[in-house]
Write a protein that holds these residues in place. Structure first.
Motif, PDB file in Angstrom:
ATOM      1  N   ASP A  42     -14.981  57.957   7.796  1.00  0.00           N
ATOM      2  CA  ASP A  42     -15.508  57.343   6.506  1.00  0.00           C
ATOM      3  C   ASP A  42     -16.335  56.195   5.788  1.00  0.00           C
ATOM      4  OD1 ASP A  42     -15.492  60.736   6.863  1.00  0.00           O
ATOM      5  OD2 ASP A  42     -14.170  60.396   4.960  1.00  0.00           O
ATOM      6  N   GLU A  43     -15.291  55.383   5.897  1.00  0.00           N
ATOM      7  CA  GLU A  43     -15.660  54.120   5.234  1.00  0.00           C
ATOM      8  C   GLU A  43     -16.929  53.635   6.195  1.00  0.00           C
ATOM      9  OE1 GLU A  43     -12.429  55.296   5.692  1.00  0.00           O
ATOM     10  OE2 GLU A  43     -12.260  55.016   4.467  1.00  0.00           O
ATOM     11  N   PHE A  44     -16.869  53.838   8.193  1.00  0.00           N
ATOM     12  CA  PHE A  44     -18.035  52.927   8.333  1.00  0.00           C
ATOM     13  C   PHE A  44     -18.951  53.561   8.593  1.00  0.00           C
ATOM     14  CE2 PHE A  44     -20.173  52.176  12.954  1.00  0.00           C
ATOM     15  CZ  PHE A  44     -20.214  50.900  12.655  1.00  0.00           C
ATOM     16  N   GLU A  45     -19.709  55.092   8.388  1.00  0.00           N
ATOM     17  CA  GLU A  45     -20.173  56.163   8.165  1.00  0.00           C
ATOM     18  C   GLU A  45     -21.645  55.080   6.594  1.00  0.00           C
ATOM     19  OE1 GLU A  45     -20.511  59.888   7.578  1.00  0.00           O
ATOM     20  OE2 GLU A  45     -18.814  60.163   8.935  1.00  0.00           O
ATOM     21  N   ALA A  46     -20.595  54.404   5.669  1.00  0.00           N
ATOM     22  CA  ALA A  46     -20.426  54.351   4.234  1.00  0.00           C
ATOM     23  C   ALA A  46     -21.441  52.666   4.914  1.00  0.00           C
ATOM     24  CB  ALA A  46     -19.597  53.602   3.291  1.00  0.00           C
ATOM     25  N   PHE A  47     -20.707  51.826   5.170  1.00  0.00           N
ATOM     26  CA  PHE A  47     -21.141  50.372   6.077  1.00  0.00           C
ATOM     27  C   PHE A  47     -22.501  50.666   6.886  1.00  0.00           C
ATOM     28  CE2 PHE A  47     -21.029  48.268   9.540  1.00  0.00           C
ATOM     29  CZ  PHE A  47     -21.731  46.754   8.884  1.00  0.00           C
ATOM     30  N   LEU A  48     -22.569  51.289   7.198  1.00  0.00           N
ATOM     31  CA  LEU A  48     -24.204  51.758   8.018  1.00  0.00           C
ATOM     32  C   LEU A  48     -25.311  52.756   7.194  1.00  0.00           C
ATOM     33  CD1 LEU A  48     -23.375  53.853  10.903  1.00  0.00           C
ATOM     34  CD2 LEU A  48     -23.709  52.020  11.041  1.00  0.00           C
ATOM     35  N   LEU A  49     -25.243  52.697   5.705  1.00  0.00           N
ATOM     36  CA  LEU A  49     -26.124  53.479   5.482  1.00  0.00           C
ATOM     37  C   LEU A  49     -27.066  51.981   4.822  1.00  0.00           C
ATOM     38  CD1 LEU A  49     -23.873  55.629   2.594  1.00  0.00           C
ATOM     39  CD2 LEU A  49     -24.987  56.789   4.656  1.00  0.00           C
ATOM     40  N   GLN A  50     -26.699  50.721   4.091  1.00  0.00           N
ATOM     41  CA  GLN A  50     -27.429  49.797   3.770  1.00  0.00           C
ATOM     42  C   GLN A  50     -28.106  49.805   4.863  1.00  0.00           C
ATOM     43  OE1 GLN A  50     -25.900  45.474   3.376  1.00  0.00           O
ATOM     44  NE2 GLN A  50     -28.700  45.158   2.430  1.00  0.00           N
ATOM     45  N   LEU A  51     -28.088  49.424   6.295  1.00  0.00           N
ATOM     46  CA  LEU A  51     -28.180  49.320   7.660  1.00  0.00           C
ATOM     47  C   LEU A  51     -29.680  50.194   7.918  1.00  0.00           C
ATOM     48  CD1 LEU A  51     -27.237  47.922  11.113  1.00  0.00           C
ATOM     49  CD2 LEU A  51     -28.992  50.280  11.091  1.00  0.00           C
ATOM     50  N   LEU A  52     -29.626  51.614   7.608  1.00  0.00           N
ATOM     51  CA  LEU A  52     -29.916  53.005   8.033  1.00  0.00           C
ATOM     52  C   LEU A  52     -31.438  52.463   6.839  1.00  0.00           C
ATOM     53  CD1 LEU A  52     -27.716  55.959   9.323  1.00  0.00           C
ATOM     54  CD2 LEU A  52     -29.150  54.236  10.208  1.00  0.00           C
ATOM     55  N   ASP A  53     -31.038  52.809   5.299  1.00  0.00           N
ATOM     56  CA  ASP A  53     -32.109  52.699   4.397  1.00  0.00           C
ATOM     57  C   ASP A  53     -33.168  51.305   4.317  1.00  0.00           C
ATOM     58  OD1 ASP A  53     -31.180  54.951   3.119  1.00  0.00           O
ATOM     59  OD2 ASP A  53     -29.489  53.366   1.669  1.00  0.00           O
ATOM     60  N   GLU A  54     -32.686  50.287   4.479  1.00  0.00           N
ATOM     61  CA  GLU A  54     -32.996  49.058   4.755  1.00  0.00           C
ATOM     62  C   GLU A  54     -33.546  47.766   6.483  1.00  0.00           C
ATOM     63  OE1 GLU A  54     -31.179  46.722   1.672  1.00  0.00           O
ATOM     64  OE2 GLU A  54     -30.785  48.754   0.235  1.00  0.00           O
ATOM     65  N   ASN A  55     -32.673  48.516   7.144  1.00  0.00           N
ATOM     66  CA  ASN A  55     -32.836  47.865   8.411  1.00  0.00           C
ATOM     67  C   ASN A  55     -32.643  45.879   8.084  1.00  0.00           C
ATOM     68  OD1 ASN A  55     -34.187  49.876  10.384  1.00  0.00           O
ATOM     69  ND2 ASN A  55     -36.344  49.693   8.669  1.00  0.00           N
ATOM     70  N   ALA A  56     -31.541  46.760   6.990  1.00  0.00           N
ATOM     71  CA  ALA A  56     -31.160  44.761   6.637  1.00  0.00           C
ATOM     72  C   ALA A  56     -29.246  45.291   6.304  1.00  0.00           C
ATOM     73  CB  ALA A  56     -32.011  44.291   5.651  1.00  0.00           C
ATOM     74  N   VAL A  57     -28.627  44.689   6.551  1.00  0.00           N
ATOM     75  CA  VAL A  57     -27.537  44.298   6.530  1.00  0.00           C
ATOM     76  C   VAL A  57     -26.991  42.886   5.649  1.00  0.00           C
ATOM     77  CG1 VAL A  57     -26.350  45.231   8.093  1.00  0.00           C
ATOM     78  CG2 VAL A  57     -26.868  42.723   8.325  1.00  0.00           C
ATOM     79  N   THR A  58     -26.152  42.435   4.720  1.00  0.00           N
ATOM     80  CA  THR A  58     -25.923  41.847   3.556  1.00  0.00           C
ATOM     81  C   THR A  58     -24.713  41.458   4.150  1.00  0.00           C
ATOM     82  OG1 THR A  58     -26.957  42.185   1.990  1.00  0.00           O
ATOM     83  CG2 THR A  58     -25.479  40.591   1.555  1.00  0.00           C
ATOM     84  N   ILE A  59     -24.809  39.256   4.582  1.00  0.00           N
ATOM     85  CA  ILE A  59     -23.973  38.805   5.617  1.00  0.00           C
ATOM     86  C   ILE A  59     -22.714  38.389   4.323  1.00  0.00           C
ATOM     87  CG2 ILE A  59     -22.201  37.272   7.329  1.00  0.00           C
ATOM     88  CD1 ILE A  59     -23.837  38.060   9.280  1.00  0.00           C
ATOM     89  N   PRO A  60     -21.608  38.182   3.274  1.00  0.00           N
ATOM     90  CA  PRO A  60     -21.138  37.588   2.208  1.00  0.00           C
ATOM     91  C   PRO A  60     -21.677  36.402   2.026  1.00  0.00           C
ATOM     92  CG  PRO A  60     -19.789  38.598   2.498  1.00  0.00           C
ATOM     93  CD  PRO A  60     -21.006  38.480   3.554  1.00  0.00           C
ATOM     94  N   GLU A  61     -21.194  35.224   3.529  1.00  0.00           N
ATOM     95  CA  GLU A  61     -21.115  33.973   2.960  1.00  0.00           C
ATOM     96  C   GLU A  61     -22.622  33.362   4.282  1.00  0.00           C
ATOM     97  OE1 GLU A  61     -16.870  35.220   4.953  1.00  0.00           O
ATOM     98  OE2 GLU A  61     -19.256  36.197   5.713  1.00  0.00           O
ATOM     99  N   PHE A  62     -23.418  34.164   4.202  1.00  0.00           N
ATOM    100  CA  PHE A  62     -24.910  33.827   4.912  1.00  0.00           C
ATOM    101  C   PHE A  62     -26.203  34.543   4.548  1.00  0.00           C
ATOM    102  CE2 PHE A  62     -27.964  35.004   8.028  1.00  0.00           C
ATOM    103  CZ  PHE A  62     -28.011  33.340   8.638  1.00  0.00           C
ATOM    104  N   GLY A  63     -25.822  35.479   3.598  1.00  0.00           N
ATOM    105  CA  GLY A  63     -26.964  35.928   3.299  1.00  0.00           C
ATOM    106  C   GLY A  63     -27.192  37.673   4.305  1.00  0.00           C
TER     107      GLY A  63
END
Length: 291
Positions: free
Chosen positions: A143-164
């Motif tokens: 389930d946690e990995f599914e939740a992790f995918l949501l931003q990518l599917l929603d926005e075609n983007a991901v946030t890397i804390p140290e990078f942006g």
């Protein structure tokens, strides 16, 4: 993402790669392309879900990036991780260049740059798009990995804390597959177009065999496809998919067989069935299977 202008045109593109898509599959894939939405393909193993993603990539002239899901998969395996050995060498080089002194803040900022970022499939898809991103067997992840995918599917983007934030300039065509070993959450499905992928009907399976293995005659292809359909109706631990149909045909070809009879079926069942219980059950009913 540009592409064919109709499901029928896309079906022709897929056929040029050897993938014979039914109307439903072609329409679902066309809409995913036209609407810019991920395509969630669910169905029994061996129905051609992964092959669809490969055929789309080949037919559209796009690279394919595959993420094979498994139990316990996390962001470090799917998205990115930092190249710690190189970062350590970089710190030592900075220290040596500074005569033993080190500007801690500047050194820390220099560590978290693109040169030290190891891109895994999801990040590669965002950076290298346009491409086809295949998230294979999402039902094996948690389930946690599914939740992790949501931003990518929603926005075609991901946030890397140290990078942006990393955002795709051209969104990838995302194909997710599931063998339904467990139910995938509604939150993930809502972000996708959905298609249940069936096993091909008899005529299409014969056509697939003839297309992928031109040396297989019409009679043998029809016999194999008919026997495979009966096997799928039996209560087997692992019913055969299209890949097993092709393996069976190749095995019979290798033995110089032009017809499927009880004898040839008995000695080649290992190309189709992968559990001893299934083999025992089918061998006891070979006459009915080929009747």
């Amino acid at each position: 993402m540009d592409g064919p202008d109709s499901p029928a045109a896309l079906s022709e593109v897929l056929e040029s790669t050897g993938y014979l898509a039914g109307e439903g599959v072609a329409t679902a894939a066309f809409l995913a392309l036209r609407m810019g939405r991920p395509l969630f393909c669910e169905g029994e193993p061996g129905t051609g879900k992964t092959s669809l993603a490969n055929a789309l990539a080949e037919g559209l002239g796009l690279p394919i990036i595959r993420l094979q899901c498994h139990e316990g998969i996390d962001a470090a395996q799917a998205l990115y991780e930092w190249d710690f050995p190189r970062q350590l060498l970089h710190l030592r080089a900075l220290e040596a260049a500074g005569g033993g002194g080190l500007d801690v803040e500047a050194a820390e900022q220099s560590l978290y740059t693109r040169r030290f970022l190891l891109a895994r499939p999801l990040l590669r898809a965002l950076v290298e798009a346009p491409c086809v991103l295949l998230v294979d067997e999402i039902d094996r992840a948690d389930d946690e990995f599914e939740a992790f995918l949501l931003q990518l599917l929603d926005e075609n983007a991901v946030t890397i804390p140290e990078f942006g934030e990393v955002r795709a300039e051209h969104p990838p065509l995302v194909v997710l597959t599931s063998n339904r070993t467990r139910e995938v959450h509604d939150a993930l499905k809502r972000r996708c177009l959905y298609h249940w992928v069936e096993h091909p009907d008899l005529a299409r399976e014969v056509a697939i065999l003839r297309r992928r293995l031109p040396g297989v005659g019409e009679r043998l292809a029809t016999q194999i496809a008919g026997a495979i359909r009966k096997l799928r109706e039996m209560e087997l631990l692992k019913p055969p998919g299209v890949a097993e149909s092709l393996d069976w045909a190749q095995a019979l070809q290798a033995l110089g067989k032009s017809e499927l009879d009880v004898e040839s079926a008995a000695i080649t069942l290992g190309a189709v069935l992968k559990y001893s219980e299934d083999l025992d059950r089918v061998r006891a009913k070979l006459d009915a299977l080929l009747g």
